[in-house]
Design a protein around this motif. Structure first.
Motif, mmCIF file in Angstrom:
data_model
loop_
_atom_site.group_PDB
_atom_site.id
_atom_site.type_symbol
_atom_site.label_atom_id
_atom_site.label_comp_id
_atom_site.label_asym_id
_atom_site.label_seq_id
_atom_site.Cartn_x
_atom_site.Cartn_y
_atom_site.Cartn_z
ATOM 1 N N ARG A 128 46.469 25.690 80.826
ATOM 2 C CA ARG A 128 47.203 26.751 82.420
ATOM 3 C C ARG A 128 46.259 25.762 83.672
ATOM 4 N NH1 ARG A 128 48.713 31.913 79.558
ATOM 5 N NH2 ARG A 128 46.938 31.986 79.736
ATOM 6 N N GLU A 129 45.274 25.681 82.888
ATOM 7 C CA GLU A 129 43.809 25.641 84.183
ATOM 8 C C GLU A 129 43.740 23.547 83.743
ATOM 9 O OE1 GLU A 129 43.146 27.438 81.058
ATOM 10 O OE2 GLU A 129 43.454 29.445 82.372
ATOM 11 N N GLY A 130 44.779 23.413 83.173
ATOM 12 C CA GLY A 130 45.325 22.047 83.392
ATOM 13 C C GLY A 130 43.851 20.939 82.829
ATOM 14 N N ASN A 131 43.615 21.428 80.947
ATOM 15 C CA ASN A 131 42.355 21.329 80.757
ATOM 16 C C ASN A 131 43.117 20.389 79.483
ATOM 17 O OD1 ASN A 131 39.479 22.168 81.765
ATOM 18 N ND2 ASN A 131 40.407 24.031 81.036
ATOM 19 N N VAL A 156 50.417 10.080 72.870
ATOM 20 C CA VAL A 156 49.530 8.883 73.166
ATOM 21 C C VAL A 156 49.819 10.017 75.346
ATOM 22 C CG1 VAL A 156 48.687 7.084 75.389
ATOM 23 C CG2 VAL A 156 50.810 7.151 72.630
ATOM 24 N N VAL A 157 48.105 10.553 75.267
ATOM 25 C CA VAL A 157 47.314 10.515 75.776
ATOM 26 C C VAL A 157 46.816 10.323 77.422
ATOM 27 C CG1 VAL A 157 45.590 13.317 76.431
ATOM 28 C CG2 VAL A 157 46.863 12.857 74.778
ATOM 29 N N PHE A 158 46.925 10.621 78.538
ATOM 30 C CA PHE A 158 46.531 9.666 79.316
ATOM 31 C C PHE A 158 45.803 10.958 80.219
ATOM 32 C CE2 PHE A 158 50.895 8.796 80.977
ATOM 33 C CZ PHE A 158 50.712 8.613 82.343
ATOM 34 N N GLN A 159 44.621 10.333 81.407
ATOM 35 C CA GLN A 159 44.572 11.560 82.477
ATOM 36 C C GLN A 159 44.451 9.811 84.065
ATOM 37 O OE1 GLN A 159 40.935 13.016 82.739
ATOM 38 N NE2 GLN A 159 41.869 15.385 82.753
ATOM 39 N N ALA A 200 43.071 14.549 92.764
ATOM 40 C CA ALA A 200 43.724 15.359 92.294
ATOM 41 C C ALA A 200 43.420 14.582 90.708
ATOM 42 C CB ALA A 200 45.575 15.466 92.226
ATOM 43 N N ARG A 201 43.349 15.397 89.794
ATOM 44 C CA ARG A 201 43.389 14.801 88.082
ATOM 45 C C ARG A 201 44.571 15.283 87.919
ATOM 46 N NH1 ARG A 201 37.593 15.000 85.612
ATOM 47 N NH2 ARG A 201 37.347 13.747 86.872
#
Length: 135
Positions: free
Chosen positions: A16-19, A43-46, A90-91
């Motif tokens: 919920r905190e965006g982590n 697949v994870v990206f930021q 923003a991230r």
């Protein structure tokens, strides 16, 4: 927009905190025979998005290619940040299921992320053909 992270994992989610919560990050996989299906993974990206790009929708493609550049899998979508956000940047973290991919050769494959058609980051995935006798 900069892509600050790109990796492959067994599982991931966003709190919920965006982590980003990651489980089983890997950059290689061994098979006993080929062709074979890639096990389910994510697949994870930021992305880091500066204020000047808030409100601008961008196309995103995540692609898996073999060593010859043959596209084996692709996921496409859009990404943007609300124009009225008070933040200076923003991230944004994104988790995409990677399923139903057939691997046909043992070599270095590549996940590539493209924003508006430009490659922003890539991550290698080594495919190894493991001899059953070597176990």
């Amino acid at each position: 927009m900069d892509v600050t992270l790109l990796l492959v994992a067994e599982a991931a989610n966003i709190s919920r905190e965006g982590n980003l919560n990651l489980l089983g990050v890997f950059d290689g996989i061994a098979f006993r025979k080929l062709p074979e299906k890639l096990p389910p993974c994510v697949v994870v990206f930021q992305c880091q998005i500066p204020r000047a790009e808030f409100g601008i929708q961008k196309s995103v493609s995540v692609i898996l290619e073999d060593h010859d550049g043959t596209k084996l899998w692709e996921s496409e979508g859009l990404i943007s940040v609300e124009q009225d956000s008070p933040d200076t940047s923003a991230r944004i973290g994104v988790v995409i299921d990677c399923e139903d991919v057939t691997i046909t050769s043992a070599n270095t494959h590549q996940f590539r992320i493209m924003i508006n058609g430009d490659t922003k980051k890539h991550s290698s995935l080594d495919i190894i053909l493991k001899d059953a006798e070597s176990e």
